[in-house]
Design an enzyme around this catalytic site. Structure first.
Site, PDB file in Angstrom:
ATOM      1  N   LYS A   1      13.282 -28.594   5.472  1.00 45.29           N
ATOM      2  CA  LYS A   1      14.392 -27.661   4.843  1.00 45.29           C
ATOM      3  C   LYS A   1      15.767 -28.121   6.399  1.00 45.29           C
ATOM      4  O   LYS A   1      15.392 -28.180   7.289  1.00 45.29           O
ATOM      5  CB  LYS A   1      13.646 -26.402   4.944  1.00 45.29           C
ATOM      6  CG  LYS A   1      15.109 -25.405   5.201  1.00 45.29           C
ATOM      7  CD  LYS A   1      14.738 -23.966   4.356  1.00 45.29           C
ATOM      8  CE  LYS A   1      15.786 -22.844   3.957  1.00 45.29           C
ATOM      9  NZ  LYS A   1      16.597 -23.347   3.000  1.00 45.29           N
TER      10      LYS A   1
ATOM     11  N   HIS B   1       9.644 -22.269   5.779  1.00 47.47           N
ATOM     12  CA  HIS B   1       9.610 -22.985   4.809  1.00 47.47           C
ATOM     13  C   HIS B   1       9.379 -24.651   5.286  1.00 47.47           C
ATOM     14  O   HIS B   1       8.319 -24.965   6.746  1.00 47.47           O
ATOM     15  CB  HIS B   1      11.325 -23.301   4.739  1.00 47.47           C
ATOM     16  CG  HIS B   1      11.669 -22.371   4.305  1.00 47.47           C
ATOM     17  ND1 HIS B   1      11.946 -21.389   4.331  1.00 47.47           N
ATOM     18  CD2 HIS B   1      11.571 -21.968   2.099  1.00 47.47           C
ATOM     19  CE1 HIS B   1      12.755 -20.104   3.542  1.00 47.47           C
ATOM     20  NE2 HIS B   1      12.740 -20.645   2.596  1.00 47.47           N
TER      21      HIS B   1
ATOM     22  N   THR C   1      17.566 -16.861   2.402  1.00 44.34           N
ATOM     23  CA  THR C   1      17.491 -15.803   2.032  1.00 44.34           C
ATOM     24  C   THR C   1      17.100 -15.713   3.119  1.00 44.34           C
ATOM     25  O   THR C   1      16.990 -13.379   2.994  1.00 44.34           O
ATOM     26  CB  THR C   1      15.850 -15.655   1.485  1.00 44.34           C
ATOM     27  OG1 THR C   1      15.666 -16.827   0.105  1.00 44.34           O
ATOM     28  CG2 THR C   1      14.673 -14.804   1.128  1.00 44.34           C
TER      29      THR C   1
END
Length: 242
Positions: A135, A131, A142
């Site tokens: 983040k 990511h 997920t």
């Protein structure tokens, strides 16, 4: 047309949701952000979509149950105490909680579960995700969702069979373990792969998010589906009939 209340509407996902709601022919009737009281703002809306922060979850669930409004929760970084709150709220209103609202990821999780069911514990499972640099939680919601799917396929508890953060002399990999690796950098919206490695063969199931709008569109579809449902706990699998 449905009236949506979006919690966290000033964030990146909130802005994407506003576009997706309009594109689907609905109306964002209320936007809630830090410092706002959700209880008064969501009143009269048909559904709440929450992409805010774990610390705000209790207040957001209270607003949903008090007003009798279904709520979709896409907030990540949730812990056991948050899931207990969700279970309690689901006794009163329909609650859809997921680590990822993408329809593609939802189908990927179903494929991971099927693969884990069919293949034995001698097939090693690793969940790899990447990511953007901003983040703050790892592994991603997920990645956890995919790990849970693999664990469910094998009929095991993920927490008891999880390996992550390998560093130094860790020893051999435990048979049946589900491993996690998290990468951060750039502006990556989301990359997830589940690798099933057997003797002299390997299967990789992957999903690439090219734009945050895929999560917004999936959230809108999930919220549409949630309107009118009985009180209870739901997932994106229910939306796709998996």
């Amino acid at each position: 047309m449905a009236d949506f209340a979006v919690i966290g509407h000033m964030g990146r996902m909130g802005r994407a949701l506003a576009r997706a709601i309009e594109a689907a022919g609905h109306r964002m009737a209320a936007g809630v952000d830090m410092g706002d009281s959700p209880g008064t703002l969501v009143s009269g809306c048909d559904v709440i979509v929450d992409f805010s922060a774990p610390d705000a979850l209790e207040e957001n669930l209270d607003a949903a149950t008090s007003a009798g409004i279904p709520i979709l929760i896409g907030t990540t970084g949730l812990e056991a105490s948050h899931f207990a709150m969700i279970e309690e709220a689901a006794k009163t209103v329909p609650v859809l909680q997921t680590g990822n609202t993408s329809l593609g990821v939802t189908l990927l999780a179903a494929l991971v579960r099927e693969a884990a069911t069919r293949l034995g514990s001698d097939w090693d499972i690793e969940v790899l995700e990447m990511h953007h640099r901003m983040k703050v939680d790892a592994p991603s919601g997920t990645a956890k969702l995919l790990g849970e799917a693999a664990a469910a396929g094998r009929g095991i508890d993920l927490d008891a069979n999880r390996e992550s953060g390998r560093d130094g002399h860790t020893g051999a990999r435990s048979e049946g373990a589900i491993g996690f690796a998290a990468l951060r950098g750039g502006t990556v919206a989301g990359e997830h792969s589940v690798i099933l490695a057997g003797e002299e063969e390997r299967i990789t199931l992957s999903h690439s998010a090219e734009n945050r709008m895929i999560f917004a569109r999936g959230a809108v579809r999930g919220a549409e589906w949630l309107i009118g449902k009985d009180a209870g706990r739901y997932s994106m699998n229910d939306v796709l009939g998996l």
